[in-house]
Design a protein around this motif. Sequence first.
Motif, PDB file in Angstrom:
ATOM      1  N   HIS A  34      13.303  24.940  17.354  1.00 57.56           N
ATOM      2  CA  HIS A  34      14.763  24.983  17.414  1.00 57.56           C
ATOM      3  C   HIS A  34      15.196  26.188  18.233  1.00 57.56           C
ATOM      4  O   HIS A  34      14.420  27.128  18.459  1.00 57.56           O
ATOM      5  CB  HIS A  34      15.362  25.071  16.007  1.00 57.56           C
ATOM      6  N   GLN A  35      16.433  26.154  18.671  1.00 58.55           N
ATOM      7  CA  GLN A  35      17.009  27.273  19.417  1.00 58.55           C
ATOM      8  C   GLN A  35      17.866  28.086  18.456  1.00 58.55           C
ATOM      9  O   GLN A  35      18.931  27.649  18.031  1.00 58.55           O
ATOM     10  CB  GLN A  35      17.846  26.768  20.597  1.00 58.55           C
ATOM     11  N   VAL A  42      14.165  30.409  21.719  1.00 61.81           N
ATOM     12  CA  VAL A  42      13.598  29.215  21.083  1.00 61.81           C
ATOM     13  C   VAL A  42      12.448  29.617  20.169  1.00 61.81           C
ATOM     14  O   VAL A  42      11.595  30.418  20.549  1.00 61.81           O
ATOM     15  CB  VAL A  42      13.092  28.211  22.145  1.00 61.81           C
ATOM     16  N   SER A  47      14.360  18.382  28.217  1.00 64.73           N
ATOM     17  CA  SER A  47      14.807  18.489  26.829  1.00 64.73           C
ATOM     18  C   SER A  47      15.635  17.296  26.374  1.00 64.73           C
ATOM     19  O   SER A  47      15.801  17.070  25.170  1.00 64.73           O
ATOM     20  CB  SER A  47      15.627  19.776  26.642  1.00 64.73           C
TER      21      SER A  47
END
Length: 291
Positions: free
Chosen positions: A169-170, A176, A115
Amino acid sequence: MVLPALARPSVLRPTQQALRSATTLAAGFPRVSKRLPTKYGGVYTVTLIPGDGIGAEITDSVKEIFEHVNAPIEWEQYDVSVETPGGEAVFKQALESLKRNRVGLKGILYTPIDSTGHNSWNVAMRQQLDIYASVVLCKSLPGFPTRHNNVDFAIIRENTEGEYSGLEHQSYPGVVESLKVMTRFKAERIIRFAFDFAQKNGRKKVTCVHKANIMKLGDGLFLNTFRQVAEEYKSSGIQYNDMIVDNTLDSIANNIATATYDVINSGKVRTMDMGGNASTDDFTGAVISNL
């Protein structure tokens, strides 16, 4: 197997909203205008991006062959790589070169999986330059025997949206959300490209591979657009159908399973756990020969 297009009157009118980029991967770069490749004094300037892995070795061979036949090409090379310092700056320079020259040769660029790594430069380049159609030709070559004979088909894939939108996006730690963006404009464009490709290359059939049974809105839009566009090509004699992606892969799995059962049923090749003396390699070879 499925999908591309040219400008022609359309029954599906794209909205201005659909023309916008649906991703953050290409943010910060101006769009590319249409014009002919750069040519000076009868010589074309071509952007060359060797890429990572075996790219450097392959591009050296290409340059040597082109030089041998005196091809009217001058290479503008950019050694873009995540493994060298300043890679992002060189990547941007390479993009500007491609916009300027309008033609290039590129190897694959490595994309970090973790990530903390950057987004895929391969995808960003496709989106920024609107390289929307991936065309993969699968064809048997004379003098090079393979497991399957007389293979001749093309796989055409949309390169810039869907899973390649790159929007995620989280929303909460451990949760997620990824967005699969589909637009009618880009669906129609790639579908028309596929049918036009079929017409120009003597292909008889176009198959739309989808997941509309689960993603009823996203892939449903793609499938419905395919069916509408396909009606316009009926007079060309090109057949068309659609297939759920699972079934496309199941046909391969079924072939393997059938070959395996045939080997077991024949009783000629049995490994020790089946009361025989054959090795695993022998059994594998027998399965392959039945495919």
